[in-house]
Design a protein around this motif. Structure first.
Motif, mmCIF file in Angstrom:
data_model
loop_
_atom_site.group_PDB
_atom_site.id
_atom_site.type_symbol
_atom_site.label_atom_id
_atom_site.label_comp_id
_atom_site.label_asym_id
_atom_site.label_seq_id
_atom_site.Cartn_x
_atom_site.Cartn_y
_atom_site.Cartn_z
ATOM 1 N N PRO B 155 0.741 -1.209 0.071
ATOM 2 C CA PRO B 155 -0.018 -0.048 0.088
ATOM 3 C C PRO B 155 0.644 1.361 -0.093
ATOM 4 O O PRO B 155 2.087 1.496 0.408
ATOM 5 N N CYS B 156 0.317 2.533 -0.453
ATOM 6 C CA CYS B 156 0.714 3.605 -0.404
ATOM 7 C C CYS B 156 0.759 4.000 0.847
ATOM 8 O O CYS B 156 0.041 3.406 2.039
ATOM 9 N N GLY B 157 0.828 5.315 1.468
ATOM 10 C CA GLY B 157 0.486 5.723 2.963
ATOM 11 C C GLY B 157 -0.622 6.613 2.994
ATOM 12 O O GLY B 157 -0.851 7.419 4.125
ATOM 13 N N GLY B 158 -1.398 6.416 2.114
ATOM 14 C CA GLY B 158 -2.486 7.358 1.697
ATOM 15 C C GLY B 158 -4.005 7.107 2.317
ATOM 16 O O GLY B 158 -4.809 7.961 2.589
ATOM 17 N N ALA B 159 -3.991 5.896 2.804
ATOM 18 C CA ALA B 159 -5.227 5.146 3.342
ATOM 19 C C ALA B 159 -5.279 5.516 4.970
ATOM 20 O O ALA B 159 -4.411 5.720 5.718
ATOM 21 N N VAL B 160 -6.802 5.992 5.125
ATOM 22 C CA VAL B 160 -6.927 6.577 6.460
ATOM 23 C C VAL B 160 -7.740 5.360 7.142
ATOM 24 O O VAL B 160 -8.886 5.290 6.741
ATOM 25 N N GLU B 165 -7.299 6.594 -0.212
ATOM 26 C CA GLU B 165 -7.237 8.082 -0.051
ATOM 27 C C GLU B 165 -8.225 8.727 -1.323
ATOM 28 O O GLU B 165 -8.449 9.770 -1.431
#
Lengths: 290, 207
Positions: B155-160, B165
Motif C-alpha cells: 500500500p501507499c501511505g494514503g489510506a486512513v 485516499e
C-alpha cells in the motif's frame, strides 16, 4: 562532508523541506532556503506535493545546488513513466544532485488537476530498484549507461504501520534505501514503538529521520488529523494548543520538545513547517541541536 | 462482465443530432446490470420520443459484441436501414462491433467503466486487463484494478483507517492481506514484484 558521508558518520541529521514555486518566480523559495542554509544537512525539495502542480523539483534543486545547497530531490511515481523517471534522474545527476527521496505520490484526484492521468508505471519499491540499477551503470532495460549515477536514495513511511505496510517498508530497505523519512511525529512514545519494530530487522546503515511539523494553532492540529494520512496529533497536544495564549510559540516549544525526545531514538529529524521556515532555527536552538 | 453505467439523457441528446433513431440494447452484461436490457431500451425509446425524436425501431441483441451475421440483424430489423443513426445501449465493445458492421453513425448511451462481475452485488473494477495475470500472488484480488495507483508491492501511505485516499473504497492492500492470511499464504507478501510489461497489454510483444 556531503550528505551520504554525514549519514555514514553517525551525526544526528537535520533536513528541512522546501516547495518549488507555483510559477516561475523563485524569490520566496530562495528566501525560505536562506533561512535554513546553515542549519541543515540537506534541504528536501518536494515534487508536486499533495498533487498540486508546481515547478519541477529537478529545476528547483539545480538552482539551489548552484547556490551551494545540498539537496534531496523528491521523486514521485505519480507523474512519470520509467523513461521519464530515468531521464529525470540522469539529468539530476548531471546537475550535481546526489540525493533522491522516492514515494508513490498523492493521487491526482487529491490535487488541483483532478482529471490528470495517474501514471504509477513503477511503485516506490520498483523506483528504488531502478535507482540501484542506474548506480550500477545500467538502465532499467539492462542497457549500459555512458556514465553511471551514484545516488543516495531514500524512501518514506508512516509510523503507525499495519503488517502489510511494514512488509513494504522492508522491501524498500531490501532495495537499498539508505534512509527513511517518516510522516510527522507527535507522540515520542508511539514513535519509539515504531523504532523498536523496525530495529528488529533494519541494518544500522539505514538511517531513520522523524518528520516534524511545528503546529500553528488548534485548528491546524485538527486539520492535520482530519486531512493528512498517517498524522495523529494526540488529544493532549490539541488541548494544549487550544489553551495556549500564543499558539504559534507553543507549537515551536512542542516541536523542540519532540526533537529532544527523539534525538536518542532515531538518526535525525526532517522539518516540514506549514508556511515558511521563519521558526525553524529557533526550534533547533530550543531543542539544543544548534 | 463489463461494467457500464447509463449516460444522462441530456448528455445523450447533446450528441444525438439526427432525427430518426434506432435503439439497440444488449442481452448480456448491460441487461444483467439493468442499463441496456429490454426495460431500459423501452424507457429510452419513450424518453427520446418525448424529446421529439423519431424512433425508427428498437431491438435487444443477444450480445452486442458478438454478431455472427449483420445481414440477419438487418433483415429482422428493417428500421435500422431507415434510421439516420443508431443509439447503442451496450459497452464500448458492442458499440465498436456494431459501428464496424453497420457503417452507420452510432452513439453510445452508456459509459464503459471497468471489468468486474456480480457476486451477490455488483463488483466494479475487478480486473486490470493487463495481459499478464498474476492474481494468484495477491490472494485473487487484482491490485492493478483494485488499487487506484495499481501498486504491486504494497500500500501507499494514503489510506486512513483502512479507507483509500481516492474514494470510499477499502484499501485494496488491506483486502489482499486479509485474503492471503485466510489462505495461509502471507509469505506471498514478501515477493518483490517487477513492473508490469505494458507491451503485453497491447498484444504487440509476446515475450
Amino acid at each position: 562532508m556531503n550528505f551520504r558521508e554525514k549519514l555514514d558518520s553517525g551525526k544526528f541529521i537535520i533536513t528541512a523541506e522546501l516547495s518549488p514555486p507555483k510559477g516561475t518566480d523563485l524569490k520566496s523559495m530562495l528566501k525560505d532556503a536562506e533561512l535554513i542554509k546553515d542549519i541543515t544537512d540537506a534541504v528536501n525539495v518536494t515534487d508536486n506535493q499533495r498533487a498540486v502542480m508546481r515547478m519541477s523539483p529537478l529545476a528547483a534543486c539545480g538552482i539551489l545546488k548552484s547556490k551551494g545547497y545540498e539537496t534531496i530531490m523528491h521523486l514521485t511515481c505519480r507523474d512519470r513513466n520509467r523513461l521519464a523517471l530515468q531521464s529525470e534522474l540522469l539529468g539530476a545527476y548531471a546537475l550535481g544532485i546526489r540525493n533522491i527521496l522516492v514515494m508513490s505520490g498523492d493521487h491526482p484526484v487529491k490535487g488541483d488537476h483532478e482529471g490528470a492521468k495517474p501514471v504509477y508505471d513503477l511503485d516506490s519499491v520498483q523506483l528504488l530498484g531502478l535507482i540501484r540499477e542506474l548506480n550500477k551503470g545500467y538502465d532499467f532495460s539492462g542497457n549500459r549507461l555512458e556514465g553511471k549515477t551514484d545516488f543516495c536514495a531514500g524512501g518514506v513511511t508512516n509510523t503507525e504501520l499495519n503488517e502489510v505496510s511494514l512488509i513494504k517498508l522492508h522491501k524498500k530497505i531490501r532495495m537499498d534505501a539508505s534512509f527513511i523519512q517518516t510522516q510527522a511525529v507527535f507522540d515520542a512514545e508511539l514513535f519509539s514503538g515504531f523504532m523498536k519494530k523496525i530495529n528488529q530487522t533494519r541494518p544500522k546503515r539505514i538511517k531513520i529521520f522523524a518528520g516534524i511539523i511545528p503546529l500553528k494553532s488548534e485548528k491546524n492540529a485538527l486539520f492535520l488529523n482530519k486531512n493528512i494520512a498517517g498524522i495523529k496529533v494526540p488529544e493532549n497536544l490539541v488541548a494544549r494548543m487550544r489553551r495556549a495564549k500564543n499558539p504559534e510559540a507553543l507549537g515551536i516549544e512542542i516541536a523542540a520538545e519532540l526533537i529532544r525526545d527523539l534525538r536518542d531514538i532515531c538518526d535525525g529529524v526532517h522539518i516540514m513547517p506549514i508556511g515558511d521556515h521563519g521558526n525553524t532555527k529557533k526550534i533547533l536552538e530550543m531543542a539544543d541541536i544548534l | 462482465m463489463i461494467i457500464s453505467t447509463q449516460k444522462e439523457l441530456k448528455e445523450i441528446l447533446k450528441t444525438l443530432k439526427e432525427d430518426s433513431i434506432f435503439i439497440i440494447g444488449c442481452g448480456k452484461c448491460a441487461t444483467k446490470l439493468h442499463v441496456g436490457g429490454e426495460t431500459e431500451v423501452l424507457e429510452m425509446k419513450n424518453r427520446l420520443a418525448k424529446a421529439g425524436k423519431t424512433i425508427a425501431g428498437w431491438t435487444v441483441l443477444s450480445s452486442a459484441c458478438n454478431i455472427s451475421s449483420w445481414e440477419e440483424v438487418l433483415s429482422l430489423n428493417p428500421g435500422i436501414g431507415r434510421s439516420a443513426a443508431l443509439l447503442i445501449m451496450s459497452c464500448g465493445g458492442g458499440v465498436s462491433v456494431i459501428s464496424k458492421l453497420s457503417e452507420k453513425q452510432t452513439y453510445p448511451a452508456l459509459d464503459t467503466e471497468s471489468l468486474g462481475g456480480i457476486g451477490g452485488e455488483i463488483q466494479k473494477e475487478q480486473c486490470g486487463m493487463c495481459g499478464e495475470c498474476t492474481i494468484w500472488k495477491y490472494g485473487g484480488i487484482c491490485p492493478v484494478a483494485r488499487c487506484p495507483k495499481g501498486l504491486l508491492n504494497g500500500p501507499c501511505g494514503g489510506a486512513v483507517e483502512g479507507k483509500c485516499e481516492v474514494d470510499e473504497r477499502k484499501c485494496a492492500w488491506d483486502e489482499i492481506y486479509d485474503r492471503l492470511k485466510k489462505l495461509g499464504k502471507l509469505s506471498h507478501l514478501e515477493f518483490i514484484h517487477t513492473p508490469r510489461n505494458h507491451a503485453k497489454k497491447l498484444g504487440r510483444k509476446k515475450n
